[in-house]
Design a protein around this motif. Structure first.
Motif, PDB file in Angstrom:
ATOM      1  N   ASN A 156       0.833  -1.211   0.000  1.00 37.36           N
ATOM      2  CA  ASN A 156       0.000   0.000   0.000  1.00 37.36           C
ATOM      3  C   ASN A 156       0.861   1.251   0.000  1.00 37.36           C
ATOM      4  N   THR A 157       1.914   1.233   0.799  1.00 37.62           N
ATOM      5  CA  THR A 157       2.806   2.392   0.906  1.00 37.62           C
ATOM      6  C   THR A 157       3.555   2.617  -0.401  1.00 37.62           C
ATOM      7  N   ILE A 158       4.009   1.557  -1.030  1.00 37.29           N
ATOM      8  CA  ILE A 158       4.684   1.687  -2.329  1.00 37.29           C
ATOM      9  C   ILE A 158       3.707   2.269  -3.361  1.00 37.29           C
ATOM     10  N   GLY A 159       2.479   1.812  -3.341  1.00 30.75           N
ATOM     11  CA  GLY A 159       1.475   2.341  -4.273  1.00 30.75           C
ATOM     12  C   GLY A 159       1.232   3.830  -4.076  1.00 30.75           C
ATOM     13  N   ALA A 160       1.113   4.261  -2.829  1.00 29.97           N
ATOM     14  CA  ALA A 160       0.924   5.693  -2.548  1.00 29.97           C
ATOM     15  C   ALA A 160       2.147   6.484  -2.979  1.00 29.97           C
ATOM     16  N   PHE A 161       3.333   5.920  -2.769  1.00 32.10           N
ATOM     17  CA  PHE A 161       4.575   6.561  -3.191  1.00 32.10           C
ATOM     18  C   PHE A 161       4.584   6.771  -4.709  1.00 32.10           C
ATOM     19  N   VAL A 162       4.189   5.749  -5.463  1.00 31.94           N
ATOM     20  CA  VAL A 162       4.132   5.862  -6.927  1.00 31.94           C
ATOM     21  C   VAL A 162       3.122   6.942  -7.331  1.00 31.94           C
ATOM     22  N   GLY A 163       1.968   6.956  -6.669  1.00 32.24           N
ATOM     23  CA  GLY A 163       0.975   7.993  -6.949  1.00 32.24           C
ATOM     24  C   GLY A 163       1.520   9.386  -6.685  1.00 32.24           C
ATOM     25  N   ALA A 164       2.231   9.543  -5.582  1.00 26.47           N
ATOM     26  CA  ALA A 164       2.815  10.847  -5.246  1.00 26.47           C
ATOM     27  C   ALA A 164       3.886  11.249  -6.252  1.00 26.47           C
ATOM     28  N   LEU A 165       4.704  10.279  -6.679  1.00 25.82           N
ATOM     29  CA  LEU A 165       5.706  10.576  -7.710  1.00 25.82           C
ATOM     30  C   LEU A 165       5.039  11.109  -8.976  1.00 25.82           C
ATOM     31  N   LEU A 166       3.961  10.463  -9.388  1.00 24.69           N
ATOM     32  CA  LEU A 166       3.239  10.907 -10.577  1.00 24.69           C
ATOM     33  C   LEU A 166       2.653  12.307 -10.380  1.00 24.69           C
ATOM     34  N   ALA A 167       2.097  12.564  -9.209  1.00 29.34           N
ATOM     35  CA  ALA A 167       1.534  13.894  -8.923  1.00 29.34           C
ATOM     36  C   ALA A 167       2.613  14.960  -8.956  1.00 29.34           C
ATOM     37  N   LEU A 168       3.741  14.686  -8.322  1.00 27.83           N
ATOM     38  CA  LEU A 168       4.829  15.663  -8.295  1.00 27.83           C
ATOM     39  C   LEU A 168       5.393  15.886  -9.691  1.00 27.83           C
ATOM     40  N   LEU A 169       5.442  14.836 -10.494  1.00 25.42           N
ATOM     41  CA  LEU A 169       5.885  14.974 -11.876  1.00 25.42           C
ATOM     42  C   LEU A 169       4.907  15.857 -12.660  1.00 25.42           C
ATOM     43  N   CYS A 170       3.621  15.617 -12.496  1.00 26.38           N
ATOM     44  CA  CYS A 170       2.604  16.448 -13.167  1.00 26.38           C
ATOM     45  C   CYS A 170       2.735  17.910 -12.750  1.00 26.38           C
ATOM     46  N   LEU A 171       2.891  18.149 -11.463  1.00 28.28           N
ATOM     47  CA  LEU A 171       3.042  19.525 -10.981  1.00 28.28           C
ATOM     48  C   LEU A 171       4.294  20.178 -11.561  1.00 28.28           C
ATOM     49  N   LYS A 172       5.366  19.411 -11.640  1.00 31.32           N
ATOM     50  CA  LYS A 172       6.613  19.944 -12.192  1.00 31.32           C
ATOM     51  C   LYS A 172       6.447  20.269 -13.677  1.00 31.32           C
ATOM     52  N   LEU A 173       5.744  19.390 -14.396  1.00 35.43           N
ATOM     53  CA  LEU A 173       5.538  19.605 -15.836  1.00 35.43           C
ATOM     54  C   LEU A 173       4.743  20.876 -16.122  1.00 35.43           C
ATOM     55  N   ILE A 174       3.826  21.237 -15.231  1.00 34.70           N
ATOM     56  CA  ILE A 174       3.061  22.469 -15.450  1.00 34.70           C
ATOM     57  C   ILE A 174       3.691  23.668 -14.742  1.00 34.70           C
TER      58      ILE A 174
END
Length: 191
Positions: A156-174
């Motif tokens: 579960n923690t690894i899954g949340a970590f992956v989700g957060a990585l994707l969110a931070l990447l999206c924020l960085k891209l914009i």
């Protein structure tokens, strides 16, 4: 596929009933917030709040609905329940792994978008681990026929970590910095 239907089939009518209510709730929440926030900001934060609620409900359903004939057990040895699942069926083991990885991924993605304080991977990992530990403890205490295992907490923690990585990447891209509001950061001065 049959296992998926047995696991998630009951959610289909619930989603069909709840989704229109969530859309109306999103609109109502945004209208209420428009007095304190710009319209775009009100709709953004309200939409994220509704999506967080939408993804929290299935999590609660999947982890707290009793399993008829299930055995209550606690496993504190990392990897033991996943290894045991592979002895029964590799398909079941893969479903268990993927299910636990995906369980908190949407929340790991949405929460950093909603709250600047959660734009730290360390905070997301800590928060996800605490939520997952709380879920496992409640499953053990409630005696609902589920195995409370450290494997679930890790996945579960690894899954949340992956989700957060994707969110931070999206924020960085914009072009949004860690402490910025995504709506304000992407709007031009003339808006």
């Amino acid at each position: 596929m049959e296992q998926l239907w047995r696991t998630f089939g009951n959610l289909i009518p619930i989603v069909l009933i709840v989704t229109p209510m969530l859309v109306v709730g999103w609109w109502a929440l945004a209208v209420r917030r428009r007095g304190r926030q710009a319209a775009v900001q009100a709709y953004w934060t309200s939409g994220l709040d509704i999506l967080i609620a939408l993804f929290t409900l299935p999590v609660l359903y999947l982890v707290f609905v009793p399993i008829p004939g299930g055995v209550n057990n606690i496993s504190l040895v990392p990897g033991s329940e996943v290894a045991k699942a592979f002895t029964y069926s590799s398909e079941a083991a893969v479903m268990q792994i993927l299910g636990n990885l995906v369980l908190l991924t949407p929340l790991g993605f949405l929460v950093p978008l909603r709250t600047a304080r959660m734009r730290s991977l360390t905070r997301v990992i800590l928060g996800a681990a605490l939520v997952s530990i709380a879920i496992e403890i409640l499953q053990a205490v409630l005696g609902i026929g589920r195995i409370s295992t450290v494997d679930d907490v890790i996945l579960n923690t690894i899954g949340a970590f992956v989700g957060a990585l994707l969110a931070l990447l999206c924020l960085k891209l914009i072009g949004v910095r860690a402490n910025e509001n995504p709506v304000r950061a992407t709007r031009s001065e003339g808006d």
